[in-house]
Design a protein around this motif. Sequence first.
Motif, PDB file in Angstrom:
ATOM      1  N   ASP A  52      10.926  59.587  39.947  1.00 24.70           N
ATOM      2  CA  ASP A  52      11.020  60.541  39.299  1.00 24.70           C
ATOM      3  C   ASP A  52      10.655  61.197  39.243  1.00 24.70           C
ATOM      4  OD1 ASP A  52      12.149  58.009  37.485  1.00 24.70           O
ATOM      5  OD2 ASP A  52      10.571  57.255  37.249  1.00 24.70           O
ATOM      6  N   LEU A  53      10.052  62.163  40.238  1.00 32.10           N
ATOM      7  CA  LEU A  53       9.809  63.686  40.536  1.00 32.10           C
ATOM      8  C   LEU A  53       8.303  63.703  40.665  1.00 32.10           C
ATOM      9  CD1 LEU A  53      12.796  65.531  39.101  1.00 32.10           C
ATOM     10  CD2 LEU A  53      12.596  64.834  41.571  1.00 32.10           C
ATOM     11  N   VAL A  54       7.124  64.387  41.286  1.00 34.55           N
ATOM     12  CA  VAL A  54       6.343  64.426  41.409  1.00 34.55           C
ATOM     13  C   VAL A  54       5.720  65.573  39.956  1.00 34.55           C
ATOM     14  CG1 VAL A  54       4.672  66.013  41.946  1.00 34.55           C
ATOM     15  CG2 VAL A  54       6.074  65.198  43.624  1.00 34.55           C
ATOM     16  N   ILE A  55       6.752  65.991  39.280  1.00 34.69           N
ATOM     17  CA  ILE A  55       5.801  66.598  38.013  1.00 34.69           C
ATOM     18  C   ILE A  55       6.895  66.307  36.737  1.00 34.69           C
ATOM     19  CG2 ILE A  55       5.934  69.154  36.683  1.00 34.69           C
ATOM     20  CD1 ILE A  55       5.702  70.652  39.218  1.00 34.69           C
ATOM     21  N   VAL A  56       6.609  65.825  35.932  1.00 40.53           N
ATOM     22  CA  VAL A  56       7.396  64.752  34.886  1.00 40.53           C
ATOM     23  C   VAL A  56       7.877  66.039  34.384  1.00 40.53           C
ATOM     24  CG1 VAL A  56       7.291  62.823  33.826  1.00 40.53           C
ATOM     25  CG2 VAL A  56       5.812  62.470  35.525  1.00 40.53           C
ATOM     26  N   SER A  57       6.769  66.822  33.638  1.00 41.92           N
ATOM     27  CA  SER A  57       7.008  67.705  32.690  1.00 41.92           C
ATOM     28  C   SER A  57       8.773  68.498  32.843  1.00 41.92           C
ATOM     29  CB  SER A  57       6.170  68.522  32.548  1.00 41.92           C
ATOM     30  OG  SER A  57       6.567  69.590  30.885  1.00 41.92           O
ATOM     31  N   LEU A  58       9.357  67.751  31.612  1.00 46.86           N
ATOM     32  CA  LEU A  58      10.447  69.189  32.198  1.00 46.86           C
ATOM     33  C   LEU A  58      10.571  70.646  31.857  1.00 46.86           C
ATOM     34  CD1 LEU A  58      13.072  66.860  29.645  1.00 46.86           C
ATOM     35  CD2 LEU A  58      13.309  66.955  32.011  1.00 46.86           C
ATOM     36  N   ILE A  59       9.198  70.538  31.817  1.00 42.54           N
ATOM     37  CA  ILE A  59       8.787  72.651  31.277  1.00 42.54           C
ATOM     38  C   ILE A  59       8.390  72.776  32.502  1.00 42.54           C
ATOM     39  CG2 ILE A  59       7.886  74.417  30.319  1.00 42.54           C
ATOM     40  CD1 ILE A  59       7.826  72.648  27.199  1.00 42.54           C
ATOM     41  N   GLY A  60       7.578  71.811  33.237  1.00 42.62           N
ATOM     42  CA  GLY A  60       7.026  72.259  34.223  1.00 42.62           C
ATOM     43  C   GLY A  60       7.426  72.366  35.868  1.00 42.62           C
ATOM     44  N   ARG A  61       8.709  71.641  35.801  1.00 39.48           N
ATOM     45  CA  ARG A  61       9.515  71.479  36.645  1.00 39.48           C
ATOM     46  C   ARG A  61      10.588  72.745  37.143  1.00 39.48           C
ATOM     47  NH1 ARG A  61      12.722  65.757  35.609  1.00 39.48           N
ATOM     48  NH2 ARG A  61      10.790  64.515  35.682  1.00 39.48           N
ATOM     49  N   PRO A  62      10.932  73.406  36.268  1.00 39.88           N
ATOM     50  CA  PRO A  62      11.457  75.017  36.392  1.00 39.88           C
ATOM     51  C   PRO A  62      10.631  75.759  36.441  1.00 39.88           C
ATOM     52  CG  PRO A  62      11.963  73.926  34.027  1.00 39.88           C
ATOM     53  CD  PRO A  62      11.608  72.862  34.825  1.00 39.88           C
ATOM     54  N   CYS A  63       9.244  75.066  35.887  1.00 36.26           N
ATOM     55  CA  CYS A  63       7.775  76.409  36.110  1.00 36.26           C
ATOM     56  C   CYS A  63       8.635  76.582  37.884  1.00 36.26           C
ATOM     57  CB  CYS A  63       7.126  76.771  35.406  1.00 36.26           C
ATOM     58  SG  CYS A  63       7.805  76.927  33.758  1.00 36.26           S
ATOM     59  N   PHE A  64       8.211  75.718  37.928  1.00 33.51           N
ATOM     60  CA  PHE A  64       7.396  75.102  39.182  1.00 33.51           C
ATOM     61  C   PHE A  64       8.705  76.154  40.596  1.00 33.51           C
ATOM     62  CE2 PHE A  64       7.348  72.840  43.171  1.00 33.51           C
ATOM     63  CZ  PHE A  64       5.815  72.847  43.656  1.00 33.51           C
ATOM     64  N   LEU A  65       9.905  75.165  39.884  1.00 32.18           N
ATOM     65  CA  LEU A  65      10.776  75.922  40.757  1.00 32.18           C
ATOM     66  C   LEU A  65      11.402  77.636  40.528  1.00 32.18           C
ATOM     67  CD1 LEU A  65      13.798  72.796  39.700  1.00 32.18           C
ATOM     68  CD2 LEU A  65      12.131  73.577  42.726  1.00 32.18           C
ATOM     69  N   GLY A  66      11.572  78.033  40.006  1.00 29.42           N
ATOM     70  CA  GLY A  66      11.080  79.376  39.578  1.00 29.42           C
ATOM     71  C   GLY A  66      10.211  80.569  40.518  1.00 29.42           C
ATOM     72  N   GLY A  67       8.887  80.028  39.899  1.00 30.90           N
ATOM     73  CA  GLY A  67       8.006  80.444  40.072  1.00 30.90           C
ATOM     74  C   GLY A  67       8.044  79.952  41.350  1.00 30.90           C
ATOM     75  N   MET A  68       7.965  79.362  42.815  1.00 28.07           N
ATOM     76  CA  MET A  68       8.342  79.504  44.188  1.00 28.07           C
ATOM     77  C   MET A  68       8.629  80.063  44.788  1.00 28.07           C
ATOM     78  SD  MET A  68       5.760  77.798  45.492  1.00 28.07           S
ATOM     79  CE  MET A  68       6.518  77.338  47.153  1.00 28.07           C
ATOM     80  N   ALA A  69      10.550  80.003  43.979  1.00 24.16           N
ATOM     81  CA  ALA A  69      11.235  81.224  44.511  1.00 24.16           C
ATOM     82  C   ALA A  69      10.267  82.972  44.586  1.00 24.16           C
ATOM     83  CB  ALA A  69      12.707  81.079  43.567  1.00 24.16           C
TER      84      ALA A  69
END
Length: 349
Positions: A209-226
């Motif tokens: 179920d992925l390391v970050i459960v929050s549906l808001i935190g995931r795209p923030c983490f993906l976009g932030g790393m990029a």
Amino acid sequence: MLSSKWILCCFLLTTLILSSVFAQPTPTPTTLVKRQEVETNSVNEFNKATVSRKSSSTKTATATATETGKGGGSNGSHDGSPAIIPAATTAWFVAVYGTESGISSRMASLGAILIVLGLFLCSMGFRRFKEMLCVMGLLTFGSMTWIGLANCRPVSGYPMDSILMIVVPVCVGLVGAVAYYVLWNIALYLVCAFGGFIFAIFVLSWKSDLVIVSLIGRPCFLGGMALLTGVVTFFALRPMLFFATSFVGAYIFMFGVDCLSRTGLIAAPQAMLNRNPNHLVEYSINKYIYVMLAMIILMFLMSMAWQMLFNAAHHLGMHIVAAAKGKPAHEEPKEEATEGHPPSSPPPS
């Protein structure tokens, strides 16, 4: 004469008696009012019974519709949230790999192509600079197009769904390859940003179920790393290119292997990037996925070490030969860029 009178009297008397017996008495006003009240009450009771029956039918229909809307159908759960296809089920294998069992021709072709591209990026990604830009443009634009199509996909799929989900991302990816080749000075930063995006997907894949459960935190983490890797590239171009080519190559190599082995690794990016409520899949990590994630790390480190040693005398496809001629290295390639900045003209292949 008397007899006639007696006959007439008897006839009149008989008529009077019969009239009193068979004739109905004339109703009084009180009787009429009572009769109207009785009839009115009967009509009201009938109407109340009819309304009650209609109300009961309406409540039953409403309750049934409410239960169905709360998830009684095939695409919903009992708490109203979208249904997620459980891992390792027949529907899950169809949703992730396209078939219940075995390897489809589509997944076999995709796996073979990704394995070849991954090997190229890991071994010659920095040396073959122009080819690397085309591959990265193909992967970046193709994957982003697939994400858009998957999130807008209807319940029954697109017309000619299996073909469209391949042809459209490939065509857009080819356009991206040409764009990266032409606009190479901008594409350098996009290549490293895509490397950070793939690294973020890799980090999130280490837990069910992925390391970050929050549906808001995931795209923030993906976009932030990029964004972070794109910014760092401005200050350290060479190391970030080594990182991007090595890590993206290692990841897509194992992605291609999973297309053939069907262990469940590719369910992780599908679960985090495809949020279409009609096609949600569960990601459940197992020992085979742990092995593949560990192999990505090992392959990345080997590729990083190899490319740094193999390209010690190269910078963006340009061979530095000044040292071999006994001259300072900075005097030979006039158009070579300083460390951390791209050259002013496209480097020769």
